[in-house]
Design an enzyme around this catalytic site. Sequence first.
Site, mmCIF file in Angstrom:
data_model
loop_
_atom_site.group_PDB
_atom_site.id
_atom_site.type_symbol
_atom_site.label_atom_id
_atom_site.label_comp_id
_atom_site.label_asym_id
_atom_site.label_seq_id
_atom_site.Cartn_x
_atom_site.Cartn_y
_atom_site.Cartn_z
ATOM 1 N N ASP A 107 0.855 -1.191 0.000
ATOM 2 C CA ASP A 107 0.000 0.000 0.000
ATOM 3 C C ASP A 107 0.891 1.241 0.000
ATOM 4 O O ASP A 107 2.073 1.177 0.349
ATOM 5 C CB ASP A 107 -0.909 0.021 1.235
ATOM 6 C CG ASP A 107 -1.898 1.180 1.171
ATOM 7 O OD1 ASP A 107 -2.585 1.315 0.146
ATOM 8 O OD2 ASP A 107 -1.960 1.977 2.126
ATOM 9 N N HIS A 144 -8.263 3.200 3.403
ATOM 10 C CA HIS A 144 -8.361 3.899 4.697
ATOM 11 C C HIS A 144 -9.784 3.979 5.238
ATOM 12 O O HIS A 144 -9.990 4.136 6.429
ATOM 13 C CB HIS A 144 -7.870 5.342 4.553
ATOM 14 C CG HIS A 144 -6.391 5.496 4.488
ATOM 15 N ND1 HIS A 144 -5.628 4.898 3.522
ATOM 16 C CD2 HIS A 144 -5.529 6.191 5.271
ATOM 17 C CE1 HIS A 144 -4.365 5.222 3.708
ATOM 18 N NE2 HIS A 144 -4.276 6.011 4.761
HETATM 19 N N1 DGL Z 1 -4.194 3.537 -0.129
HETATM 20 C C1 DGL Z 1 -4.804 4.530 -0.981
HETATM 21 C C2 DGL Z 1 -6.020 3.950 -1.713
HETATM 22 O O1 DGL Z 1 -6.534 2.900 -1.360
HETATM 23 C C3 DGL Z 1 -5.232 5.735 -0.203
HETATM 24 C C4 DGL Z 1 -4.103 6.527 0.354
HETATM 25 C C5 DGL Z 1 -3.352 7.356 -0.663
HETATM 26 O O2 DGL Z 1 -3.923 8.305 -1.243
HETATM 27 O O3 DGL Z 1 -2.195 7.069 -0.845
HETATM 28 O O4 DGL Z 1 -6.463 4.551 -2.662
#
Ligand code: DGL
Length: 274
Positions: A11, A195
């Site tokens: 992630d 998130h």
């Molecule tokens: N992990 C990102 C998503 O699922 C969200 C966080 C980011 O913008 O880096 O889109």
Amino acid sequence: MPSSQPIGVFDSGYGGLTVLKSIVEKLPGYDFIYLGDNARAPYGNRSFETVYQYTRESVQWFFSKGCPLVILACNTSSAKALRTIQQQDLASSGTSNRVLGVIRPTTEIAGLLSKTGSVGILATSGTVNSESYTLEIKKFFPEVRVFQQACPLWVPLIENNEHLNPGADYFVQKYVDELLEQSSEIDTVLLACTHYPLLMDKLKKYFPRGIQLVAQGDIVAESLQKYLAHHPEMDARCSKGHQLTFYTTDDNIDFDRHAGYFYGSAVRSERVFL
Ligand code: DGL
């Protein structure tokens, strides 16, 4: 050659830990490596080229750690980088390693969840602008109507641990209202950002009762379990020693301080430079 062959879970930062939690619950015997690219997060507002470059570097790092399979547990990476990595990088390198995302498993079942045929998507601006959810859902369920809402302030609120404070309610309600204003038919809303499950209690407060809110963790975990069952050659390559290792590209003490909120229990990570 590394001795274990863990499944990599990636992630941009902390959010993928909500997906990892579900995956580990579903597949407890396997080895996993988690990498959060916290030094370069958030990805949500970045260009295609940048998200692709960052994600590709991370995937190469996972391969160097011996991972035969990498899950992009980041919607933004899945939307902006996965296709090029699969069709260009993996294909041209001739590797038998594989990279999977979180959008396909979610969109495959989205139409089955809705009775009205109207599905709402809450996501980062990058994921919304990529139109990945709309296009993928239409492939599986051409009759389903998809309504998207970008929520650019939710990730910063969550990353700064301000999301449970009363001040966060203004921005939670704002994006919920903006989605609901698009259609009164929406009965299913996908939390298409890793998130957002942390906002579940507040979202329940602002969505009418009849609307179901769907987080991705369990869907992705179930899909991975099916993938491994259908690909015994890949399953055989994934080592099963109950090992779980966490890495971050930024300060690991800081990562450990925040990661527990997302993972649900204490995390000890190591810093890595890509
Ligand atoms: N992990 C990102 C998503 O699922 C969200 C966080 C980011 O913008 O880096 O889109």
